[in-house]
Design a protein around this motif. Structure first.
Motif, PDB file in Angstrom:
ATOM      1  N   VAL A 326     -47.934   8.264 -23.530  1.00 37.43           N
ATOM      2  CA  VAL A 326     -49.351   7.937 -23.616  1.00 37.43           C
ATOM      3  C   VAL A 326     -49.542   6.561 -22.998  1.00 37.43           C
ATOM      4  N   GLN A 327     -50.457   6.442 -22.046  1.00 38.67           N
ATOM      5  CA  GLN A 327     -50.696   5.169 -21.361  1.00 38.67           C
ATOM      6  C   GLN A 327     -52.167   4.797 -21.452  1.00 38.67           C
ATOM      7  N   ARG A 328     -52.426   3.493 -21.478  1.00 40.26           N
ATOM      8  CA  ARG A 328     -53.790   3.000 -21.422  1.00 40.26           C
ATOM      9  C   ARG A 328     -53.771   1.634 -20.761  1.00 40.26           C
ATOM     10  N   GLY A 329     -54.930   1.223 -20.239  1.00 39.16           N
ATOM     11  CA  GLY A 329     -55.052  -0.092 -19.628  1.00 39.16           C
ATOM     12  C   GLY A 329     -54.968  -0.039 -18.114  1.00 39.16           C
ATOM     13  N   PRO A 330     -55.256  -1.169 -17.458  1.00 42.84           N
ATOM     14  CA  PRO A 330     -55.309  -1.190 -15.991  1.00 42.84           C
ATOM     15  C   PRO A 330     -53.946  -1.053 -15.320  1.00 42.84           C
ATOM     16  N   VAL A 331     -52.858  -1.358 -16.035  1.00 42.91           N
ATOM     17  CA  VAL A 331     -51.517  -1.225 -15.452  1.00 42.91           C
ATOM     18  C   VAL A 331     -50.844  -0.012 -16.075  1.00 42.91           C
ATOM     19  N   ARG A 332     -50.508   0.960 -15.258  1.00 45.54           N
ATOM     20  CA  ARG A 332     -49.816   2.158 -15.749  1.00 45.54           C
ATOM     21  C   ARG A 332     -48.325   1.830 -15.838  1.00 45.54           C
ATOM     22  N   LEU A 333     -47.949   1.292 -16.991  1.00 48.64           N
ATOM     23  CA  LEU A 333     -46.610   0.741 -17.149  1.00 48.64           C
ATOM     24  C   LEU A 333     -45.528   1.805 -16.992  1.00 48.64           C
ATOM     25  N   TRP A 334     -45.734   2.960 -17.601  1.00 52.81           N
ATOM     26  CA  TRP A 334     -44.679   3.982 -17.538  1.00 52.81           C
ATOM     27  C   TRP A 334     -44.550   4.575 -16.134  1.00 52.81           C
ATOM     28  N   ASP A 335     -45.669   4.653 -15.403  1.00 58.92           N
ATOM     29  CA  ASP A 335     -45.584   5.104 -14.015  1.00 58.92           C
ATOM     30  C   ASP A 335     -44.628   4.192 -13.238  1.00 58.92           C
ATOM     31  N   ARG A 336     -44.761   2.907 -13.451  1.00 58.68           N
ATOM     32  CA  ARG A 336     -43.916   1.940 -12.739  1.00 58.68           C
ATOM     33  C   ARG A 336     -42.451   2.077 -13.174  1.00 58.68           C
ATOM     34  N   VAL A 337     -42.246   2.217 -14.473  1.00 58.29           N
ATOM     35  CA  VAL A 337     -40.877   2.327 -14.985  1.00 58.29           C
ATOM     36  C   VAL A 337     -40.223   3.606 -14.476  1.00 58.29           C
ATOM     37  N   GLU A 338     -40.928   4.722 -14.526  1.00 56.41           N
ATOM     38  CA  GLU A 338     -40.375   5.977 -14.025  1.00 56.41           C
ATOM     39  C   GLU A 338     -39.942   5.852 -12.568  1.00 56.41           C
ATOM     40  N   ALA A 339     -40.813   5.301 -11.745  1.00 57.20           N
ATOM     41  CA  ALA A 339     -40.499   5.183 -10.320  1.00 57.20           C
ATOM     42  C   ALA A 339     -39.273   4.305 -10.106  1.00 57.20           C
ATOM     43  N   ALA A 340     -39.191   3.201 -10.850  1.00 53.50           N
ATOM     44  CA  ALA A 340     -38.059   2.286 -10.684  1.00 53.50           C
ATOM     45  C   ALA A 340     -36.752   2.924 -11.134  1.00 53.50           C
ATOM     46  N   VAL A 341     -36.785   3.593 -12.288  1.00 49.42           N
ATOM     47  CA  VAL A 341     -35.570   4.237 -12.800  1.00 49.42           C
ATOM     48  C   VAL A 341     -35.105   5.328 -11.841  1.00 49.42           C
TER      49      VAL A 341
END
Length: 380
Positions: A326-341
């Protein structure tokens, strides 16, 4: 041989046996420097306490010397103000803010710095002064300048160094700004961690000189990097094997945050197992991808919270297998983490010695493999 000499010799033997001490000159420092002068009292964790509680251990208490000459980090301050002598009875809670680093790490880093006689060294983070004394014994006091941010900690370290017979140049101030008088140092060693390499260091270490420092962040992941300065304001180097962490430099610590409130957001399946970011290097990669986020949680239930933007991400096991985020806010934190991992895993999921760092006046970039490989910009 006195009891103290025996304890120092036993510590040196242990560090030699595990491969930490390979240079007789550094062994001589371990056998000579009286660590008990630098840790007359310290805190010990109370087992199984939550939140963690600490009890003070003072000179003469049962187990005091065993702690001093064990290969362990000794916490000497909590919350930037509470020292063992301030606790008159019982135990206390708090966040460790100063310590005497475990001797094996101190000696390993002095070895990794590859410093030679007659070279000038700037140490950032005097702490108790034990590491400073080790360096002064090996190199001579005149070769070493050490900076401590906390004036109370600095005063105690100065007294201990004097009592031990060492007289390096000591500065009270912000070590991230380097030597306020400037300098042409051959080596810089930091016993705190930083979110990025301070530019002042890159102008105070000579071209060809080296910087040894732990990079960390608000996700509590760490990596030790050895940089070679290539010119004013530029450097490059690689991260080193092993597992090294230090308390973050106070000017680089995360801002105060309110109590965490988990709020609704957009839900979708996660394409990675969230537990991967609980591993040493997986957490490091996640921090590179979301450097302003604090990480909480355990296993498949992770929470990322960027206090600067209010962005959140939280993961849970899915009802039918897999994981949900579940994500909220202007920065999609998990999107970034998934891509990096995923980029890290595609590169073979190397430990940190597979990473490097390039610093220039325009930015600082951590990369995998070589400078043309996948990478992430540090939050300069």
């Amino acid at each position: 041989m006195s009891t103290l000499a025996q304890l120092r010799a036993a510590l040196a033997d242990m560090l030699a046996e595990d491969g930490t001490l390979t240079d007789p000159a550094w062994r001589g420092a371990v056998e000579t420097v009286p660590r008990e002068l630098f840790t007359p009292s310290y805190f010990e964790e109370v087992p199984d306490s939550f939140p963690t509680r600490y009890r003070p251990v003072h000179q003469g208490d049962d187990g005091w010397l065993e702690g001093v000459y064990g290969d362990r980090t000794l916490i000497t301050q909590l919350d930037g103000r509470i020292r063992p002598g301030d606790v008159t009875e019982g135990t206390v809670t708090g966040s460790p803010s100063s310590s005497s680093t475990l001797p094996s790490l101190v000696l390993r880093m002095w070895h990794q710095l590859d410093v030679e006689a007659r070279q000038r060294v700037l140490e950032v983070g005097t702490g108790t002064g034990y590491s400073t004394a080790i360096g002064a014994h090996r190199l001579g006091s005149a070769a070493l300048t050490s900076i401590e941010y906390d004036p109370v900690v600095a005063q105690a370290a100065s007294a201990a160094l004097g009592a031990a017979g060492y007289a390096p140049r000591l500065i009270v101030g912000d070590g991230l700004r380097g030597d306020p008088e400037g300098g042409a140092y051959d080596r810089l060693i930091a016993t705190c961690s930083v979110r990025y390499i301070p530019l002042a260091w890159l102008h105070q270490v000579k071209p060809g000189g080296k910087i040894l420092v732990t990079l960390s962040g608000w996700g509590y992941a760490s990596g030790l990097v050895l940089l070679t300065v290539t010119g004013p304001g530029t450097a490059t180097g690689r991260f080193l094997p092993g597992y090294t962490s230090f308390m973050i430099a106070r000017p680089h610590d995360r801002p105060p945050r309110p109590a965490l409130a988990l709020l609704p957001g957009d839900e979708r399946p996660s394409t990675i197992d969230p537990a991967v970011i609980t591993t040493w290097t997986g957490g490091w990669v996640a921090q590179l991808a979301a450097p302003a986020a604090e990480r909480l949680g355990a296993g498949a239930e992770q929470v990322l919270w960027d206090v600067s933007t209010g962005s959140q991400a939280r993961t849970t096991p899915g009802p039918d297998g897999g994981w949900t985020v579940v994500q909220r806010g202007p920065v999609r934190l998990w999107d970034r983490v998934e891509a990096a991992v995923q980029r890290w895993q595609e590169a073979g999921a190397p430990h940190q010695e597979g990473f490097g760092l390039t610093v220039s006046p325009t930015g600082q970039r951590v990369w995998i493999g070589d400078e043309d490989g996948p990478g992430w910009d540090l939050p300069v």
